[in-house]
Design an enzyme around this catalytic site. Structure first.
Site, PDB file in Angstrom:
ATOM      1  N   HIS A  27      -3.712 -32.075   7.299  1.00  0.00           N
ATOM      2  CA  HIS A  27      -4.131 -31.421   8.423  1.00  0.00           C
ATOM      3  C   HIS A  27      -5.597 -31.883   8.697  1.00  0.00           C
ATOM      4  O   HIS A  27      -6.113 -32.017   9.805  1.00  0.00           O
ATOM      5  CB  HIS A  27      -4.116 -29.658   7.910  1.00  0.00           C
ATOM      6  CG  HIS A  27      -4.791 -28.976   8.829  1.00  0.00           C
ATOM      7  ND1 HIS A  27      -6.253 -28.452   8.535  1.00  0.00           N
ATOM      8  CD2 HIS A  27      -4.606 -28.795  10.251  1.00  0.00           C
ATOM      9  CE1 HIS A  27      -6.869 -27.696   9.712  1.00  0.00           C
ATOM     10  NE2 HIS A  27      -5.839 -27.689  10.837  1.00  0.00           N
ATOM     11  N   GLU A  33      -5.611 -34.814  10.742  1.00  0.00           N
ATOM     12  CA  GLU A  33      -4.915 -34.571  12.166  1.00  0.00           C
ATOM     13  C   GLU A  33      -6.402 -34.146  13.037  1.00  0.00           C
ATOM     14  O   GLU A  33      -6.886 -34.536  14.044  1.00  0.00           O
ATOM     15  CB  GLU A  33      -4.022 -33.101  12.508  1.00  0.00           C
ATOM     16  CG  GLU A  33      -3.889 -32.562  13.744  1.00  0.00           C
ATOM     17  CD  GLU A  33      -3.992 -31.176  13.600  1.00  0.00           C
ATOM     18  OE1 GLU A  33      -3.324 -30.396  12.945  1.00  0.00           O
ATOM     19  OE2 GLU A  33      -4.293 -30.783  14.786  1.00  0.00           O
ATOM     20  N   HIS A  34      -7.309 -33.340  12.317  1.00  0.00           N
ATOM     21  CA  HIS A  34      -8.690 -33.263  12.988  1.00  0.00           C
ATOM     22  C   HIS A  34      -9.316 -34.272  13.074  1.00  0.00           C
ATOM     23  O   HIS A  34      -9.938 -34.511  14.188  1.00  0.00           O
ATOM     24  CB  HIS A  34      -9.509 -32.422  12.058  1.00  0.00           C
ATOM     25  CG  HIS A  34      -9.257 -30.703  12.410  1.00  0.00           C
ATOM     26  ND1 HIS A  34     -10.171 -29.850  12.832  1.00  0.00           N
ATOM     27  CD2 HIS A  34      -8.053 -29.870  12.131  1.00  0.00           C
ATOM     28  CE1 HIS A  34      -9.530 -28.641  13.028  1.00  0.00           C
ATOM     29  NE2 HIS A  34      -8.249 -28.752  12.439  1.00  0.00           N
ATOM     30  N   GLU A  84     -12.036 -22.903  10.032  1.00  0.00           N
ATOM     31  CA  GLU A  84     -10.700 -22.669  10.524  1.00  0.00           C
ATOM     32  C   GLU A  84     -10.352 -21.700   9.292  1.00  0.00           C
ATOM     33  O   GLU A  84      -9.436 -20.716   9.361  1.00  0.00           O
ATOM     34  CB  GLU A  84      -9.894 -23.865  10.751  1.00  0.00           C
ATOM     35  CG  GLU A  84      -8.398 -23.394  11.046  1.00  0.00           C
ATOM     36  CD  GLU A  84      -7.582 -24.679  11.664  1.00  0.00           C
ATOM     37  OE1 GLU A  84      -8.261 -25.788  11.522  1.00  0.00           O
ATOM     38  OE2 GLU A  84      -6.455 -24.483  11.849  1.00  0.00           O
TER      39      GLU A  84
END
Lengths: 439, 441
Positions: A57, A60-61, A139
């Site tokens: 993840h 992905e950022h 997040e």
């Protein structure tokens, strides 16, 4: 008896494989002048190792932080200028990146994706990593830690799966692991998984298949194939958790009961039957759980059931929040009774027909956009091995019988296969001081 | 890396001429009883979306029972003159229909989604729940208890607390927009069943109400079905009175801190009055807001707080249109230690839009993003329905979507600055923080 509902949706597509292994899928629908370009990599949090959770993840950022010819800020800026939108997401089995643009601008997302597939590493610096590490930690705070019941899913999965099972940790990762991820980790993950042979590129919308394939060849055909990956792990059912349970407290006003069961993988006939069963049990006010817990039983504020469409195994779950003055054990007992009743006496034809119609209603709503259809095709290609296998799933619902529902309930939704998490309101201020901190 | 360097660098593509979006043109008619109908047939997916709105929002709540409108809406699907709640639910679930009521400040709405093959029976059931609910005692008590629990649950989440507090600070306790549309625990606990029956009888009336239908249907058939389903239903609701002015002038500039023990983040809201939906400045305001915080990544707020500093997962701003008054809100959630700094940065971005003309390039990008994304608005039945509900709810011109692009295109940098002075001026907003107390404030 099985049920036949006419409102089925089709997502016709054509697939071609480029020489470097990139699978290209084209689905033409000219009803709106837009195209979605969707790139899915067969890599998710299941491909991480304990101690480095959250890596897929975080990468992905990082992929939005710029590539060599489309530096920081360029990606979103360029797409907005043509009226496009874009996003990416990471889940257990895959990571995806998608852009929806007006038809005239279809080449822009291809150029941008090419750049970060071929020219990303030179821009991946320690500074970029630190910045996005901060965003992801926020997040996690926003979505999990600062939200009531936010950590419950994570705890439930830890109970359901043994610690070495790749579905046992959360996709966003643990805070302690996010702190540890290095530049080298991110580079290695990118180099291993972000290759043409490990990806599916879907075009959906106002574009002819021939043009889609021609554009795919132009923008991706010359990328090196990259190292070959071992085949994905075969679907494997984890050992039964034998009724594992945990009680956690949280800053909430009402107790909540959560149960999960590991079930067969996405797309199998049993998975489809379980999906119908999930709708039959809890979707709609006349469903058995709504009646037993909410409407007649008056024990709960809400009750829901869900089924993950995941590759190694599916996850079937129940979640219900107690009303005032109701103990969570009462909800647990009521849920058990409803499931046992299905195992004992089965369900009716009318219940089955209604449940399949409700599945169809949601499928039709979800697949109304080219963005969602691209995702469904990419997911079928990634998890089932073939984009057109999406129809095996969509059509499979018509084959489900009342006997199937009883059988899958008896086989998978039994107490020894389940894990149970009870979330209770945190004790009052006076008690709190005596509890050991967990940091 | 060595193999990567062999890949050619391709020139960036130059997009061709953008498609000119043509908004769907609905067929409109008014039924004999006064109900306005907006029909948007298109057979892209086998689905019909119906949205039916009544002037029965929380602004119409009786003063002594805040929550009446909300409870009334929640009980529409709990039993009718011809069906018990159980029978009704079994019918709806058997069709695979999704029928939900929602209640806002200005309107109550029934939204129904059907597979197209079930349209005829679906419309009959929508009419049944909208105009012939019976409010059975047993279901009233259940929904009352669930609503009270929901009010308590809502306060478990800092983001909700921040939202409710911002509305109260901006609109004040005397205005309906100052309170959440679901009412108060006291109102919900005490409102008698008879008041719900009376509220429904008064406010769920065809005159002033409207129905938007979008999806796979034949318009003539729809018309016949509606005539049949709503036959005999007549009347006009009382008009809703709104307090004249909000208390924003009193609250502007204030800092309100709601301490939250063990907060993982601080929830920040900067809130103030927005624009009237009919204001000639609406389009300039939309462009100005897009530049400031309309896009979470490229807007100035997101660019600063997320992309430059990594303090937050997102920051954005938006207008909250209302029939009586409009609101405006900027929101983010940040690491506790940077709470005060984040508030300052947000105010700084607002001030910059007030003090400095927005550069041409940034203005161009905002306009292009807004105009060229129009095709996505009209992609699905629910998307189309949503756009036309907005027109009807605010009595906007029928050609609104046809002229949208030109209206946005006409906005100048001076317009943006003028509206920014009106809406984004740091002195005109309330600062609400739920979480840690920012030091030095």
């Amino acid at each position: 008896m099985s049920t036949i509902i006419s409102s089925t949706i089709r997502i016709p597509s054509t697939t071609r494989v480029l020489a470097n292994g990139l699978r290209v899928v084209a689905h033409e629908d000219p009803s709106a002048p837009i195209v979605t370009v969707h790139l899915m990599f067969r890599a998710g949090s299941r491909d991480e190792r304990p101690g480095r959770t959250g890596l897929a993840h975080l990468l992905e950022h990082l992929m939005f932080e710029g590539s060599q010819h489309a530096p920081k800020g360029h990606f979103d800026d360029a797409l907005e200028r043509v009226g496009g939108s874009n996003n990416g997401s990471t889940w257990l089995d895959r990571t995806n990146y998608y852009e929806t643009v007006p038809t005239h601008a279809v080449e822009l997302p291809l150029w941008l994706e090419r750049d970060r597939m071929a020219f990303f590493l030179p821009m991946l610096t320690g500074e970029v990593l630190e910045l996005q590490r901060g965003v992801v930690m926020n997040e996690r705070r926003q979505v999990i830690e600062n939200r009531p019941y936010g950590k419950a899913d994570e705890e439930l999965h830890e109970l359901l799966f043994p610690p070495d099972h790749p579905y046992s940790w959360p996709t966003i990762g643990y805070m302690r692991d996010l702190e540890q991820i290095t530049l080298e980790d991110a580079r290695a993950f990118y180099q291993t998984y972000y290759t043409p042979g490990n990806a599916v590129l879907v075009f959906a919308g106002d574009i002819a298949a021939d043009r889609a394939f021609e554009l795919a060849e132009r923008y991706f055909g010359d990328l090196p194939a990259g190292p070959e990956l071992p085949p994905p792990p075969a679907p494997v059912m984890p050992p039964a958790p034998n009724g594992a349970r945990r009680v956690m407290d949280d800053d909430v006003s009402f107790p909540r009961i959560m149960q999960a069961f590991a079930v067969p993988a996405y797309g199998t006939p049993d998975w489809i039957a379980l999906d119908v069963l999930a709708y039959l049990l809890a979707d709609g006010d006349s469903s058995r759980l709504q009646r037993a817990l909410v409407r007649d039983g008056r024990l709960a504020q809400d009750v829901d059931s869900y089924l993950y469409p995941t590759a190694l195994c599916g996850v079937f779950g129940f979640v219900s929040t107690a009303r005032s003055e109701v103990e969570p054990e009462a909800l647990e007992h009521a849920i058990r009774q409803v499931v046992d009743e299905v195992i004992e006496n089965g369900v009716t034809d009318e219940e089955l027909t209604g449940a399949v119609r409700r599945v169809r209603r949601d499928q039709v709503s979800e697949l109304a956009t080219v963005e969602e259809r691209a995702d469904a095709l990419a997911y079928a290609a990634t998890v089932l091995g073939d984009a057109d296998a999406v129809h095996t799933v969509l059509d499979g619902y018509a084959e489900v019988t009342t006997d199937d529902l009883r059988r899958v309930a008896a086989e998978y939704l039994v107490p020894e296969r389940g894990a149970t998490l009870v979330v209770v309101p945190r004790p009052g201020q006076d008690d709190e001081d005596e509890e050991a901190g967990d940091e | 890396m060595s193999e990567v360097s062999t890949v050619a660098v391709l020139p960036p593509p130059v997009p061709g001429a953008p498609p000119r979006t043509r908004a769907p043109r609905p067929e409109r008619w008014t039924m004999d009883n006064g109900l306005r109908v907006i029909a948007l047939p298109r057979s892209t997916v086998p689905q019909v979306v119906l949205r039916m709105a009544f002037a029965a929002g929380s602004a119409a709540d009786p003063a002594e029972f805040p929550g009446t409108a909300s409870l009334t809406g929640g009980l529409l699907t709990e039993g009718t003159e011809t069906m018990s709640a159980d029978e009704l639910n079994a019918r709806l679930d058997g069709l695979g229909a999704a029928v939900h009521a929602s209640v806002g400040h200005d309107f109550a709405e029934v939204e129904a989604v059907f597979l197209s093959e079930t349209l005829a029976e679906g419309i009959a059931l929508v009419a049944e729940v909208a105009i012939r609910p019976t409010f059975p005692e047993r279901e009233v008590e259940r929904i009352r208890a669930e609503s009270l629990d929901a009010i308590l649950s809502r306060l478990d989440e800092p983001a909700n607390v921040a939202e409710d507090r911002s509305a109260l600070e901006v609109f004040g306790p005397a205005h309906p927009y100052g309170h959440p549309p679901f009412g108060t625990a006291e109102g919900i606990r005490t409102v008698p069943r008879e008041a719900l029956v009376a509220f429904h009888a008064a406010h769920y009336r065809p005159r002033g109400a409207f129905l938007v239908a979008s999806g796979d249907f034949d318009t003539a058939e729809l018309r016949a079905l509606l005539d049949d389903a709503f036959a005999g239903w007549t009347g006009e609701p009382p008009s809703i009175g709104y307090a004249a002015d909000a208390d924003v002038a009193l609250a502007a500039g204030q800092l309100v801190v709601v301490p939250w023990e063990d907060a993982a983040q601080s929830e920040i809201r900067l809130a103030g009055l927005g624009l009237d939906r009919h204001s000639p400045d609406w389009f300039a305001g939309s462009v100005a807001n897009y530049v400031l915080g309309g896009s979470t990544i490229t807007g100035r707020l997101g660019s600063n707080l997320r992309e430059d500093k990594g303090w937050t997962y997102g920051a954005r701003s938006y207008f909250l249109p209302g029939l009586a008054l409009g609101g405006w809100l900027a929101e983010t959630a940040v690491d506790v230690e940077v709470t005060a700094a984040a508030v300052e940065e947000m105010l700084g971005e607002m001030r910059r839009l007030v003090d400095e003309r927005v550069p041409d390039d940034e203005l161009r990008r905002a306009k292009d993003a807004m105009i060229l994304s129009l095709p996505r608005y009209f992609e699905t039945p629910s998307g189309v329905a949503g756009r036309f509900v907005t027109l009807e709810a605010y009595s906007l011109p029928h050609h609104y979507w046809d002229t949208f692009a030109d209206r946005v295109e006409a906005v100048t940098a001076e317009d943006v600055q003028r509206v920014a002075r009106q809406v984004f001026h740091p002195d005109r907003v309330v600062r609400v923080v739920v979480g840690a107390v920012p030091e030095g404030h």
